[in-house]
Design an enzyme around this catalytic site. Structure first.
Site, short mmCIF file in Angstrom:
data_model
loop_
_atom_site.label_atom_id
_atom_site.label_comp_id
_atom_site.label_asym_id
_atom_site.label_seq_id
_atom_site.Cartn_x
_atom_site.Cartn_y
_atom_site.Cartn_z
N LYS A 235 0.73 -1.25 0.06
CA LYS A 235 0.17 -0.57 0.14
C LYS A 235 0.78 0.98 0.12
O LYS A 235 0.84 2.17 -1.01
CB LYS A 235 -0.89 0.37 0.99
CG LYS A 235 -2.00 -1.23 1.04
CD LYS A 235 -2.67 -1.47 2.31
CE LYS A 235 -1.96 -2.32 3.55
NZ LYS A 235 -1.59 -3.38 2.93
N ILE A 236 1.46 1.69 0.40
CA ILE A 236 2.22 2.72 0.87
C ILE A 236 3.86 3.01 -0.17
O ILE A 236 4.20 3.89 -0.28
CB ILE A 236 3.46 2.44 2.69
CG1 ILE A 236 2.23 2.77 3.38
CG2 ILE A 236 4.25 3.24 2.46
CD1 ILE A 236 3.09 2.53 4.97
N THR B 133 11.77 4.57 5.62
CA THR B 133 10.09 4.74 6.69
C THR B 133 9.66 3.39 6.82
O THR B 133 8.61 3.51 7.53
CB THR B 133 8.68 5.44 5.76
OG1 THR B 133 8.82 4.95 4.67
CG2 THR B 133 9.55 7.24 5.39
N SER B 134 10.33 2.53 7.55
CA SER B 134 9.47 1.41 7.07
C SER B 134 9.85 0.43 9.00
O SER B 134 8.79 0.63 9.88
CB SER B 134 10.33 0.33 6.38
OG SER B 134 9.05 -0.83 5.93
N ARG B 135 10.76 0.05 8.87
CA ARG B 135 11.15 -0.44 10.18
C ARG B 135 12.78 -0.49 9.83
O ARG B 135 13.74 -0.38 9.99
CB ARG B 135 11.13 -2.30 10.43
CG ARG B 135 9.36 -2.27 10.83
CD ARG B 135 8.89 -1.14 12.30
NE ARG B 135 7.71 -1.61 12.41
CZ ARG B 135 7.16 -0.64 11.94
NH1 ARG B 135 6.67 -0.20 11.73
NH2 ARG B 135 5.23 -1.17 12.72
N HIS C 40 9.65 8.13 13.90
CA HIS C 40 9.12 7.43 13.99
C HIS C 40 7.79 8.12 13.70
O HIS C 40 6.28 7.70 14.44
CB HIS C 40 9.08 5.96 14.61
CG HIS C 40 7.65 5.11 13.80
ND1 HIS C 40 8.12 3.91 13.69
CD2 HIS C 40 7.11 4.66 13.19
CE1 HIS C 40 7.60 2.80 13.32
NE2 HIS C 40 6.75 3.80 13.25
N ASP D 56 9.75 -6.83 -4.73
CA ASP D 56 8.88 -7.32 -4.16
C ASP D 56 9.08 -8.81 -4.17
O ASP D 56 9.47 -9.39 -5.08
CB ASP D 56 7.67 -6.40 -4.05
CG ASP D 56 6.57 -6.84 -2.69
OD1 ASP D 56 6.25 -7.99 -2.18
OD2 ASP D 56 6.13 -6.01 -2.41
N GLU E 289 14.89 1.39 18.34
CA GLU E 289 14.22 3.03 18.70
C GLU E 289 13.32 3.40 19.82
O GLU E 289 13.47 4.06 20.56
CB GLU E 289 12.85 3.35 17.26
CG GLU E 289 12.40 2.40 17.69
CD GLU E 289 11.07 3.24 15.60
OE1 GLU E 289 12.09 3.39 14.87
OE2 GLU E 289 9.84 2.65 16.10
N CYS F 51 8.55 -2.43 2.61
CA CYS F 51 8.39 -3.81 2.95
C CYS F 51 8.64 -4.13 4.56
O CYS F 51 9.46 -3.16 5.50
CB CYS F 51 9.53 -4.76 1.78
SG CYS F 51 11.96 -4.64 2.93
N PRO F 52 7.84 -5.14 5.26
CA PRO F 52 7.74 -5.45 6.51
C PRO F 52 9.37 -6.33 7.22
O PRO F 52 10.18 -5.83 6.05
CB PRO F 52 6.74 -6.57 6.27
CG PRO F 52 6.70 -7.20 5.86
CD PRO F 52 7.67 -6.28 4.45
N ASP G 267 13.26 7.82 9.35
CA ASP G 267 11.92 7.39 10.41
C ASP G 267 12.15 6.64 11.18
O ASP G 267 11.25 6.43 12.34
CB ASP G 267 10.69 7.57 9.78
CG ASP G 267 9.86 8.21 10.39
OD1 ASP G 267 9.48 9.00 11.37
OD2 ASP G 267 8.36 7.69 10.31
#
Ligand code: NAD
Length: 347
Positions: free
Chosen positions: A154-155, A229-231, A292, A174, A260, A202-203, A255
């Site tokens: 989605k993002i 901006t993911s993890r 974040h 992907d 964190e 991606c996660p 982010d």
């Protein structure tokens, strides 16, 4: 409507504001504490706990919650890498908010890229001090440059649309490429070699932990800009610092950060930071770190509150739970003894 008691962890004023605006049924007790094995006992007397990205929902925490009679963990976020999903299976149901505003996060990713590339963070500080020198503020045109997107969910897809608007060439990787799109998929090494900008969407999984490590950086173009901006743990921070030091990486807009949870969402301006990697990252002029905050728009916060409360209602009405997840129905697959396809619930 069933009235429930909800223990809400890691509360910030904006969370409480949006949940109070939308909730007029349940009793919510807001705790500033993060949820972990030391604080889980605060959930006593509540059927539901509501948790966020940096709560530590380990097997031990889950065991305590189960003994207290908690039946549902309602994550008010999309990612769930902070939950021991195997430990939760069969004991406590877990729901999440899979989509609240992909625009919020994708726009933040572009904000990081634009700021970092055109050195707006440095220009802002200079002009406040009446320093109008432009030396060191040079950037590149994004138009015509190649951006490599890792994760086209989605993002990632919204970010692709935004990059199209800037006239960038787009390539993507992907694990499950979307067949419905005209996205140009390439293998990971080609993406590393050809991209001027790489953005992670991606996660965090066992497979993607340290996806960007020293070897990955060695394949990239000199001066590549990395946006995450993911993890945080998608990037090996030690390798990132080394690549920033030797000029391989031209800039990093982050982010998220591997460690964190010890720092983000808190005002630590009056304390000494005992994390040398974080201190080094922050000290680099070509690193832009935000705490974040990709999700922090009015639309996203309102959607988070609405979907979280709807997830909770679904669970207690004994309906199918659309946003339930378990360790077996990740990434759209339903396997093993997850019963979601048959009953609408994972167990
Ligand atoms: P999504 O599930 O819609 O998309 C994730 C994509 O990653 C999918 O297309 C999936 O196939 C792909 N993927 C899975 N494993 C992969 C692998 N090993 N290699 C490459 N691709 C892989 O998720 P989304 O809503 O687009 O969110 C993406 C990530 O953004 C989340 O996992 C979360 O970590 C992060 N996020 C951050 C914030 C923030 O505030 N910064 C907010 C929401 C989400």
């Amino acid at each position: 409507m069933i009235m429930l008691k909800i223990a809400f962890f890691d509360t910030k004023p904006y969370d409480q504001n949006w949940f109070d605006k939308i909730n007029d049924v349940h009793t919510i007790t807001y705790y500033e504490n993060r949820l972990n094995s030391a604080t889980a006992s605060l959930a006593k007397g509540n059927e539901v706990v509501c948790a966020f990205v940096n709560d530590d929902i380990s097997a031990e925490t889950i065991g305590i919650l189960q003994n207290l009679g908690v039946r549902l963990i309602a994550l008010r976020c999309a990612g769930y890498n902070n939950v021991d999903m195997k430990a939760a299976f069969g004991k406590i149901h877990v729901v999440r908010v899979p989509a609240y505003s992909p625009y919020a996060v994708a726009e933040h990713a572009m904000a990081l890229l634009l700021t970092l590339n055109r050195k707006l963070h440095r220009a802002y500080n200079r002009t406040r001090d009446f320093n109008f020198s432009l030396v060191g503020l040079g950037g590149i045109d994004l138009y015509g440059k190649t951006v490599g997107i890792i994760g086209t969910g989605k993002i990632g897809r919204v970010f692709i649309d935004i990059c199209h608007g800037f006239g960038m060439n787009i390539i993507a990787y992907d694990l499950y490429p979307g067949e419905d799109s005209d996205i140009k998929y390439v293998d990971l090494n080609t993406l590393f070699k050809e991209s001027d900008v790489i953005s992670l969407h991606c996660p965090l999984t066992d497979e993607t932990r340290h996806l960007l490590d020293a070897v990955a950086f060695s394949h990239m173009k000199n001066g590549v800009i990395i946006i995450n901006t993911s993890r945080g743990a998608l990037i090996d921070t030690v390798a990132l610092l080394e690549a920033l030091n030797n000029g391989k990486i031209g800039g990093a807009g982050l982010d998220v950060y591997e460690e964190e949870s010890d720092f983000f969402y808190q005002d630590l301006s009056g304390t000494i930071i005992h994390d040398d990697l974080l201190a080094l990252l922050v000290s680099r002029p070509n690193v832009l770190l935000t705490s974040h905050q990709g999700f922090l728009t009015e639309e996203a916060l309102s959607n988070i509150a609405e979907t979280t409360l709807a997830n909770i209602d679904e669970f207690f009405k004994n309906d199918a739970i659309i946003n339930e997840i378990c360790y077996q129905c990740d990434a759209g697959k339903v396997e093993g003894n997850c019963s979601k396809k048959r009953t609408g619930r994972c167990f």
